[in-house]
Design a protein around this motif. Structure first.
Motif, PDB file in Angstrom:
ATOM      1  N   GLU A   1      -2.081   2.794   6.882  1.00  0.00           N
ATOM      2  CA  GLU A   1      -2.425   3.691   5.762  1.00  0.00           C
ATOM      3  C   GLU A   1      -1.806   3.191   4.456  1.00  0.00           C
ATOM      4  O   GLU A   1      -2.446   3.149   3.416  1.00  0.00           O
ATOM      5  CB  GLU A   1      -1.929   5.114   6.039  1.00  0.00           C
ATOM      6  CG  GLU A   1      -2.916   6.032   6.721  1.00  0.00           C
ATOM      7  CD  GLU A   1      -4.334   5.868   6.238  1.00  0.00           C
ATOM      8  OE1 GLU A   1      -4.570   6.041   5.018  1.00  0.00           O
ATOM      9  OE2 GLU A   1      -5.208   5.553   7.051  1.00  0.00           O
ATOM     10  N   LEU A   2      -0.519   2.829   4.539  1.00  0.00           N
ATOM     11  CA  LEU A   2       0.172   2.353   3.341  1.00  0.00           C
ATOM     12  C   LEU A   2      -0.460   1.058   2.844  1.00  0.00           C
ATOM     13  O   LEU A   2      -0.639   0.865   1.640  1.00  0.00           O
ATOM     14  CB  LEU A   2       1.658   2.140   3.640  1.00  0.00           C
ATOM     15  CG  LEU A   2       2.462   3.420   3.883  1.00  0.00           C
ATOM     16  CD1 LEU A   2       3.867   3.086   4.334  1.00  0.00           C
ATOM     17  CD2 LEU A   2       2.509   4.280   2.630  1.00  0.00           C
TER      18      LEU A   2
ATOM     19  N   LYS B   1      -3.426   0.270   3.055  1.00  0.00           N
ATOM     20  CA  LYS B   1      -4.688   0.620   2.391  1.00  0.00           C
ATOM     21  C   LYS B   1      -4.453   1.256   1.031  1.00  0.00           C
ATOM     22  O   LYS B   1      -5.374   1.348   0.232  1.00  0.00           O
ATOM     23  CB  LYS B   1      -5.496   1.576   3.279  1.00  0.00           C
ATOM     24  CG  LYS B   1      -6.177   0.880   4.429  1.00  0.00           C
ATOM     25  CD  LYS B   1      -6.976   1.890   5.227  1.00  0.00           C
ATOM     26  CE  LYS B   1      -7.697   1.244   6.388  1.00  0.00           C
ATOM     27  NZ  LYS B   1      -8.145   2.296   7.328  1.00  0.00           N
ATOM     28  N   ARG B   2      -3.247   1.769   0.799  1.00  0.00           N
ATOM     29  CA  ARG B   2      -2.905   2.305  -0.525  1.00  0.00           C
ATOM     30  C   ARG B   2      -2.600   1.150  -1.488  1.00  0.00           C
ATOM     31  O   ARG B   2      -2.705   1.301  -2.690  1.00  0.00           O
ATOM     32  CB  ARG B   2      -1.687   3.217  -0.468  1.00  0.00           C
ATOM     33  CG  ARG B   2      -1.839   4.391   0.407  1.00  0.00           C
ATOM     34  CD  ARG B   2      -2.602   5.501  -0.281  1.00  0.00           C
ATOM     35  NE  ARG B   2      -3.365   6.220   0.693  1.00  0.00           N
ATOM     36  CZ  ARG B   2      -4.684   6.245   0.731  1.00  0.00           C
ATOM     37  NH1 ARG B   2      -5.378   5.626  -0.159  1.00  0.00           N
ATOM     38  NH2 ARG B   2      -5.316   6.899   1.659  1.00  0.00           N
ATOM     39  N   ILE B   3      -2.168   0.051  -0.917  1.00  0.00           N
ATOM     40  CA  ILE B   3      -1.810  -1.087  -1.761  1.00  0.00           C
ATOM     41  C   ILE B   3      -3.015  -1.998  -1.945  1.00  0.00           C
ATOM     42  O   ILE B   3      -3.328  -2.406  -3.056  1.00  0.00           O
ATOM     43  CB  ILE B   3      -0.631  -1.867  -1.132  1.00  0.00           C
ATOM     44  CG1 ILE B   3       0.601  -0.979  -1.083  1.00  0.00           C
ATOM     45  CG2 ILE B   3      -0.349  -3.141  -1.937  1.00  0.00           C
ATOM     46  CD1 ILE B   3       1.724  -1.526  -0.243  1.00  0.00           C
ATOM     47  N   PHE B   4      -3.693  -2.286  -0.822  1.00  0.00           N
ATOM     48  CA  PHE B   4      -4.811  -3.213  -0.875  1.00  0.00           C
ATOM     49  C   PHE B   4      -6.125  -2.452  -0.769  1.00  0.00           C
ATOM     50  O   PHE B   4      -6.223  -1.468  -0.047  1.00  0.00           O
ATOM     51  CB  PHE B   4      -4.712  -4.227   0.261  1.00  0.00           C
ATOM     52  CG  PHE B   4      -3.415  -4.969   0.272  1.00  0.00           C
ATOM     53  CD1 PHE B   4      -3.086  -5.831  -0.772  1.00  0.00           C
ATOM     54  CD2 PHE B   4      -2.496  -4.796   1.295  1.00  0.00           C
ATOM     55  CE1 PHE B   4      -1.887  -6.514  -0.777  1.00  0.00           C
ATOM     56  CE2 PHE B   4      -1.291  -5.473   1.295  1.00  0.00           C
ATOM     57  CZ  PHE B   4      -0.984  -6.335   0.248  1.00  0.00           C
ATOM     58  N   ASP B   5      -7.114  -2.947  -1.499  1.00  0.00           N
ATOM     59  CA  ASP B   5      -8.402  -2.274  -1.496  1.00  0.00           C
ATOM     60  C   ASP B   5      -9.083  -2.427  -0.142  1.00  0.00           C
ATOM     61  O   ASP B   5      -9.591  -1.490   0.427  1.00  0.00           O
ATOM     62  CB  ASP B   5      -9.274  -2.864  -2.610  1.00  0.00           C
ATOM     63  CG  ASP B   5     -10.464  -1.976  -2.889  1.00  0.00           C
ATOM     64  OD1 ASP B   5     -10.391  -0.785  -2.518  1.00  0.00           O
ATOM     65  OD2 ASP B   5     -11.445  -2.455  -3.464  1.00  0.00           O
TER      66      ASP B   5
ATOM     67  N   TYR C   1       6.241  -4.325  -2.039  1.00  0.00           N
ATOM     68  CA  TYR C   1       6.564  -3.053  -1.420  1.00  0.00           C
ATOM     69  C   TYR C   1       7.191  -3.329  -0.071  1.00  0.00           C
ATOM     70  O   TYR C   1       6.678  -4.117   0.707  1.00  0.00           O
ATOM     71  CB  TYR C   1       5.295  -2.203  -1.276  1.00  0.00           C
ATOM     72  CG  TYR C   1       4.627  -2.057  -2.616  1.00  0.00           C
ATOM     73  CD1 TYR C   1       5.006  -1.050  -3.489  1.00  0.00           C
ATOM     74  CD2 TYR C   1       3.684  -2.992  -3.047  1.00  0.00           C
ATOM     75  CE1 TYR C   1       4.454  -0.963  -4.748  1.00  0.00           C
ATOM     76  CE2 TYR C   1       3.121  -2.910  -4.303  1.00  0.00           C
ATOM     77  CZ  TYR C   1       3.517  -1.897  -5.150  1.00  0.00           C
ATOM     78  OH  TYR C   1       2.986  -1.821  -6.408  1.00  0.00           O
ATOM     79  N   LEU C   2       8.327  -2.705   0.162  1.00  0.00           N
ATOM     80  CA  LEU C   2       9.040  -2.922   1.418  1.00  0.00           C
ATOM     81  C   LEU C   2       9.258  -1.582   2.110  1.00  0.00           C
ATOM     82  O   LEU C   2       9.820  -0.656   1.521  1.00  0.00           O
ATOM     83  CB  LEU C   2      10.387  -3.595   1.142  1.00  0.00           C
ATOM     84  CG  LEU C   2      11.369  -3.630   2.313  1.00  0.00           C
ATOM     85  CD1 LEU C   2      10.863  -4.529   3.430  1.00  0.00           C
ATOM     86  CD2 LEU C   2      12.741  -4.079   1.859  1.00  0.00           C
ATOM     87  N   TYR C   3       8.802  -1.489   3.332  1.00  0.00           N
ATOM     88  CA  TYR C   3       9.053  -0.296   4.142  1.00  0.00           C
ATOM     89  C   TYR C   3       9.742  -0.742   5.425  1.00  0.00           C
ATOM     90  O   TYR C   3       9.296  -1.693   6.072  1.00  0.00           O
ATOM     91  CB  TYR C   3       7.738   0.409   4.488  1.00  0.00           C
ATOM     92  CG  TYR C   3       7.259   1.344   3.398  1.00  0.00           C
ATOM     93  CD1 TYR C   3       6.801   0.848   2.195  1.00  0.00           C
ATOM     94  CD2 TYR C   3       7.290   2.722   3.581  1.00  0.00           C
ATOM     95  CE1 TYR C   3       6.374   1.703   1.192  1.00  0.00           C
ATOM     96  CE2 TYR C   3       6.861   3.586   2.576  1.00  0.00           C
ATOM     97  CZ  TYR C   3       6.403   3.073   1.389  1.00  0.00           C
ATOM     98  OH  TYR C   3       5.990   3.918   0.407  1.00  0.00           O
ATOM     99  N   ASP C   4      10.819  -0.059   5.786  1.00  0.00           N
ATOM    100  CA  ASP C   4      11.390  -0.344   7.098  1.00  0.00           C
ATOM    101  C   ASP C   4      10.976   0.770   8.057  1.00  0.00           C
ATOM    102  O   ASP C   4      10.289   1.722   7.672  1.00  0.00           O
ATOM    103  CB  ASP C   4      12.916  -0.538   7.030  1.00  0.00           C
ATOM    104  CG  ASP C   4      13.633   0.713   6.562  1.00  0.00           C
ATOM    105  OD1 ASP C   4      13.147   1.816   6.854  1.00  0.00           O
ATOM    106  OD2 ASP C   4      14.673   0.580   5.898  1.00  0.00           O
TER     107      ASP C   4
ATOM    108  N   ASP D   1      11.601   4.307   7.022  1.00  0.00           N
ATOM    109  CA  ASP D   1      10.676   4.776   5.978  1.00  0.00           C
ATOM    110  C   ASP D   1       9.344   5.179   6.593  1.00  0.00           C
ATOM    111  O   ASP D   1       8.786   6.227   6.272  1.00  0.00           O
ATOM    112  CB  ASP D   1      10.415   3.666   4.950  1.00  0.00           C
ATOM    113  CG  ASP D   1      11.682   3.223   4.252  1.00  0.00           C
ATOM    114  OD1 ASP D   1      12.578   4.072   4.109  1.00  0.00           O
ATOM    115  OD2 ASP D   1      11.767   2.056   3.866  1.00  0.00           O
TER     116      ASP D   1
ATOM    117  N   VAL E   1       7.636   8.845   6.592  1.00  0.00           N
ATOM    118  CA  VAL E   1       6.282   9.137   6.113  1.00  0.00           C
ATOM    119  C   VAL E   1       5.471   9.782   7.229  1.00  0.00           C
ATOM    120  O   VAL E   1       4.769  10.771   7.020  1.00  0.00           O
ATOM    121  CB  VAL E   1       5.577   7.853   5.617  1.00  0.00           C
ATOM    122  CG1 VAL E   1       4.136   8.153   5.249  1.00  0.00           C
ATOM    123  CG2 VAL E   1       6.312   7.272   4.427  1.00  0.00           C
TER     124      VAL E   1
END
Lengths: 273, 426
Positions: B174-175, B177-181, B299-302, B305, B309
């Protein structure tokens, strides 16, 4: 007659604002389909009202700020509808609809009748110059909107506040690309707007550039957007920096559009002598 | 004499990966290991569990303290190599209801690093089967493991916990897809071969990502994983060079040191003209420097995180863990009741009582009918004879139950007796 039409137009823009807000709140497909249609209906009525004025007066209703606002909202809604058709960015309507409503409200708030235009200015330069300049500005308004969305989305991603994965905001990549597309469209339109204005001024007053405050502010934004576009194309600028600069550029344009003329009297503010 | 369950071990919460690795059981020597465990004087039944996130010894014992001591020593002997930290500081020891609850929670994936991940149950089953083959588990552990499997099943079917593990990888998608189209034209680099990393990579691939690079400290492993994903293996030393090709970087390496520093990422970003990058850090020690998130367009998610979410996005799921814990509590109580009932003393009493009842009722019946009119002396003789019979019949089984040498089978016999004589209903 055109005032009555403008009132209905404003009502439709208000209705559209409502349905766009419902769309964002509920994310129902129905509202995403019906909201642009409401704006389209408003746009058509708006077109009729402005067309009526044009035929009655012989020149577009742009001699006063309130009229200019009304025309501007008309152009912006038009550009939005085109973008919606091409890129399906329904959420942009949440920005366009309320703005269009407020601007068209200004258009009817002070009743009918515009400033008198010296007959010498009643040439085709006026609609040409105004249309190009407004088109450019409207495209920049959308660039402003997508940049704002970019910053919101970027902030949420960076700070990890993705509480509700928040469907209607498009991806950063898409917003960034739209920013680019709007810059690519907006910049030539703005350039042409300034050029036609200058040529018209040269034809009527004899000098192409008179260092009017409006001209200066246009030149500043033109330089700003120009370097932004340049940075994007050659230096690979993207993302937050571009979004931020786009917003700054538009705030300058908008600020001057709304208040500049009342502070600095000029030909753009109805002093044609 | 009453038996109880003890668990001694360490997991991802109490010990860093290098400590866990030091005590991890060698699976090729599992049989011998289990034999050694069972040979411990205090351990009547024993099993082990060794995954990358935990090393645990489960035992049934009648002497909790001795078992703790011996199993700790047993684990210390397993230790290969040494590190700065003392292994003993990382160990936990549970007994009784705590131990039962712990095992049930492990089976139900409530104790997992990614709560709800399904692999742990399979691993637990494998280790149970191994212990069964060696014969190191008896009645108590059989029952304990089977109960833990059914707890896991109940938790999975009655709560929404299982979907949470999936949600970590779906949140990652999901994330992205928020960053990349669109993901179709994006490239993923998978660093390390951790399970969650695999899961996320698989999810990304299913969501459209077409190009995948895999790197691992051991190149053969990278080749193996790459084949799984139809991706390209990359030598570990070379992966920073390929970084600029990756839009998404999934880190799931068990490396103690940071694999990527902000400077490397900044350099990479310059090379890719500031095109956005999404780093997903799934290592149990951080694979990527957290400062990477500060870089523009990065953008970094561990895993924390992602889980945060996931939690915030799963409305109504917050109660799921609580619901699962309630199921565990219920099952722990049930198991302990059963374990208590295994105690030989009440069983012997119950058995005696049962036979005595039979004797009494049969004598009474006979005296009323076929043996009507017997003299008091004769009646007494019949009383004595039947009592002696019962006593003789019971002598062997009871003395067997009481014999300390056969202690490990005690539970088995108790259980058998109870079933054979229908003592359970009482």
């Amino acid at each position: 007659m055109d005032v009555a039409l403008l009132k209905v137009t404003a009502l439709l823009y208000l209705l559209g604002t409502g349905t766009f807000i419902i769309y964002v709140a509920l994310l129902r497909d129905f509202f995403s389909r019906v909201s642009p249609l409401i704006l389209l209906a408003g746009f058509l009525l708006h077109t009729a009202a402005l067309g009526l004025h044009f035929f009655q007066a012989g020149y577009p209703a742009v001699t006063e700020l309130r009229e200019a606002l009304s025309v501007y909202s008309w152009v912006m809604v038009g550009v939005y509808l085109f973008v919606q058709l091409k890129y399906r960015l329904t959420i942009l309507g949440c920005f366009v609809a309320p703005l269009a409503f407020l601007m068209s409200l200004a258009g009817i708030a002070f009743g009918a009748g515009g400033g008198e235009l010296p007959p010498g200015l009643k040439t085709y330069w006026l609609p040409l110059h105004v249309t190009l300049a407004f088109l450019g500005n409207a495209v920049f308004a959308l660039a402003f909107a997508v940049s704002l969305m970019y910053l919101v989305q970027e902030y949420r991603l960076k700070s990890k506040r993705m509480t509700a994965l928040y469907k209607p905001l498009p991806s950063l990549e898409r917003l960034d690309r739209l920013n680019y597309i709007f810059l690519v469209w907006g910049f030539p339109l703005m350039t042409l707007g300034i050029l036609t204005g200058s040529l018209w001024a040269g034809a009527y007053w004899g000098n192409y550039w008179s260092w009017e405050p409006r001209q200066i502010s246009s030149a500043i934004t033109w330089l700003l957007y120009g370097s932004l576009l340049q940075g994007r194309i050659t230096a690979g600028w993207r993302g937050r920096k571009v979004a931020f600069l786009t917003i700054v550029g538009f705030v300058v344009v908008l600020g001057y559009f709304l208040w500049g003329d009342s502070v600095f009297p000029s030909r753009h503010a109805g002093r044609f002598e | 004499m009453n038996k109880e369950i003890v668990i001694v071990g360490l997991n991802h919460r109490t010990a860093p990966v290098e400590v866990r690795e030091r005590v991890a059981f060698d699976n090729s020597l599992l049989g011998e290991t289990l034999q050694c465990l069972r040979a411990l004087p205090s351990v009547q039944e024993g099993a082990v569990l060794s995954t990358c996130n935990r090393v645990e010894v489960v035992a049934a014992t009648s002497d909790r303290e001795a078992a703790f001591e011996e199993i700790k020593k047993f684990l210390l002997e397993q230790e290969s190599g040494s590190g700065e930290s003392n292994l003993e500081d990382h160990l936990y020891a549970y007994a009784g209801d705590q131990a039962v609850r712990h095992l049930f929670r492990v089976a139900a994936s409530l104790d997992s690093m990614v709560v709800g991940e399904p692999q742990i149950l399979g691993q637990l089953k494998d280790y149970y089967v191994a212990a069964q083959e060696v014969g190191s588990v008896g009645t108590v552990l059989h029952r304990l493991f089977h109960r833990s499997f059914s707890v896991a099943k109940r938790v999975r079917t009655e709560t929404g916990i299982a979907s949470r593990a999936v949600s970590v990888s779906s949140v990652a998608v999901e994330l992205a897809k928020r960053i990349f189209d669109r993901l179709e034209d994006k490239t993923v680099m998978l660093i390390g071969a951790g399970k969650i990393g695999n899961l996320v990579a698989r999810h990304l691939q299913r969501s459209g990502v077409s190009s995948l690079m895999v790197t691992n400290r051991t190149f053969e492993r990278a080749v193996e994983v790459a084949a799984q994903f139809r991706g390209n293996p990359i030598r570990f030393e070379e992966f920073p060079r390929y970084l600029k090709l990756a839009d998404l970087v999934v880190g799931c390496a068990g490396a103690p040191e940071t694999l990527l520093r902000p400077e490397t990422v900044e350099e990479t970003l310059r090379e890719r003209k500031q095109k956005a990058m999404f780093f997903i850090d799934l290592g149990d020690r951080r694979n990527f420097d957290p400062l990477i998130n500060e870089i523009d367009n990065v953008y970094l998610y561990d895993i924390d995180d992602l889980q945060a979410v996931a939690r915030e996005n799963l409305h109504g799921r917050t109660g799921e863990v609580r619901k699962a814990e309630e199921i565990v509590d219920e099952e722990v109580a049930g198991f302990l009741r059963w374990l208590d009932s295994l105690d030989q003393v009440p069983t012997i009493v119950a058995l005696r009582q049962r036979l005595e009842e039979i004797r009494q009722s049969e004598i009474e019946k006979s005296l009323r009918t076929s043996l009507k009119g017997l003299s008091e002396k004769e009646r007494q003789a019949i009383e004595d004879m039947t009592a002696a019979m019962i006593s003789k019949i019971l002598h062997a089984p009871i003395s067997r139950l009481k014999r300390p040498l056969e202690e490990r089978e005690e539970a088995l016999y108790v259980e058998a007796l109870k079933r054979l004589f229908g003592l359970e209903e009482k």
